[in-house]
Design an enzyme around this catalytic site. Sequence first.
Site, PDB file in Angstrom:
ATOM      1  N   LYS A   1       0.560   5.158  -5.536  1.00  0.00           N
ATOM      2  CA  LYS A   1       0.970   3.842  -5.441  1.00  0.00           C
ATOM      3  C   LYS A   1       0.264   2.862  -4.454  1.00  0.00           C
ATOM      4  O   LYS A   1      -0.196   3.689  -3.483  1.00  0.00           O
ATOM      5  CB  LYS A   1       2.420   3.700  -5.773  1.00  0.00           C
TER       6      LYS A   1
ATOM      7  N   TYR B   1      -3.076 -14.446  23.123  1.00  0.00           N
ATOM      8  CA  TYR B   1      -1.866 -15.588  22.643  1.00  0.00           C
ATOM      9  C   TYR B   1      -0.645 -15.410  23.762  1.00  0.00           C
ATOM     10  O   TYR B   1      -0.009 -14.626  23.854  1.00  0.00           O
ATOM     11  CB  TYR B   1      -1.567 -15.759  21.214  1.00  0.00           C
TER      12      TYR B   1
HETATM   13  C1  LIG Z   1       6.793   6.181  -3.449  1.00  0.00           C
HETATM   14  C2  LIG Z   1       7.922   7.216  -4.092  1.00  0.00           C
HETATM   15  C3  LIG Z   1       7.784   8.687  -4.010  1.00  0.00           C
HETATM   16  C4  LIG Z   1       6.934   9.152  -2.723  1.00  0.00           C
HETATM   17  O1  LIG Z   1       7.579   9.164  -1.618  1.00  0.00           O
HETATM   18  P1  LIG Z   1       6.929   9.730  -0.385  1.00  0.00           P
HETATM   19  O2  LIG Z   1       8.372   9.775   0.750  1.00  0.00           O
HETATM   20  O3  LIG Z   1       5.809   9.040   0.060  1.00  0.00           O
HETATM   21  O4  LIG Z   1       6.827  11.219  -0.462  1.00  0.00           O
HETATM   22  C5  LIG Z   1       8.372   9.677  -4.660  1.00  0.00           C
HETATM   23  N1  LIG Z   1       9.406   9.126  -5.842  1.00  0.00           N
HETATM   24  C6  LIG Z   1       9.619   7.862  -6.038  1.00  0.00           C
HETATM   25  C7  LIG Z   1      10.201   7.168  -7.125  1.00  0.00           C
HETATM   26  C8  LIG Z   1       8.746   7.031  -5.259  1.00  0.00           C
HETATM   27  O5  LIG Z   1       8.876   5.452  -5.506  1.00  0.00           O
END
Ligand SMILES: *Cc1c(COP(=O)(O)O)cnc(C)c1O
Length: 369
Positions: free
Chosen positions: A35, A255
């Site tokens: 994702k 800044y």
């Molecule tokens: C993002 C996500 C993961 C992966 O989590 P990590 O901590 O990056 O391994 C697994 N399961 C679900 C439901 C997620 O939303």
Amino acid sequence: MSRPVWARVDFNALHSNLQLVRTLAPGSAIMAVVKANAYGHGAVGVARSIRSLVDGYAVAGIDEAEELASAGIEKQIFLLSGFHERPEINQIGERGFIPVIHSWEQIQQIDIASVSRQLTVWVKFDSGMHRIGFPPEQVAGVLDRLGSHAHVKCAGLMSHLACADDRKSAYNDLQIELFGRTTAPFDHSRSLANSAGVCAWPRSHQDWVRPGIMMYGCTPLLDETENDIGLRPVMSLCSKIIAVHRLKRGDRIGYGGDWCCPEDMRVGVVACGYGDGYPRHAPSGTPVWIRGQRAGILGRVSMDMMTVDLRGLDEAEIGDVVELWGKHVAATEVASSAGTISYEILSGVTSRVPRIIGEPPPRVPGHRA
Ligand SMILES: *Cc1c(COP(=O)(O)O)cnc(C)c1O
């Protein structure tokens, strides 16, 4: 020439991290979590490169799934929060994506959509995170209701761990036990573990593990580094020095003039800023890597640039490559310095930063890439 800022993505490191997942969870299928553009690494490139090492992919929503399917990715693609609007249901069915259903509203949408081709779903239940998912005691009812649709098949049960990054948290055993009790009456596939579950909680592995951050080489555990676990960083965010100045004691930088030179000193300006995804809240002293050693950033990070301390780097000059995070400075370290987590800074690398596939060139002090 375009601005000298790029994110190098090392697929060998990615593959090595996935081998570690296999070693730690030898009995589980792997749902690679890609994702958010594969946590900023480039979803299509990552998904293609790990094709033969994983059993499926997980994304947040249908647009991310479409991107993968359009690029010819053929393995199962799971939508971790299902669908959000009814018209998506037919598209999901046509593409063969697997939505993870978490609410009665989604089930009502399936009822109304009159699904006419095979739709495979998973069901998410809440074992204690209290984010999304059905209460455990409703799972049987959910499965019954889904079973009333001739074309809908539930293939798996999923839940998510809230505290898996903490080896000392007793909450994990509670969640794992509740997961076991809830899924025991059914013979569906099961999935509970994220990266931290893979690394620290063997009993959470179940049929499918869902590694995200560890694939990209960042530690999922509090108090344990990448080296402790055997992870290799995949992304190196790099830029170059584009100006060098000799400043006087008392001169102020950036800044707000927050940082004041304690002595006459050389500083360098690096062509990377928060417009590239470098965290603006990284304070002075946050490390970067120049010519084989660490240097600290100075003053506020601006949109396209930041300033670095060149004391002790007398040879440093315009054109030197600077690693903002990667093999020598862990993204985890930069993130914690800025009060955030590696997930946020990796997925926050912006679209103006080109992703370059391949291992870094040999480390030559002051090399020009
Ligand atoms: C993002 C996500 C993961 C992966 O989590 P990590 O901590 O990056 O391994 C697994 N399961 C679900 C439901 C997620 O939303």
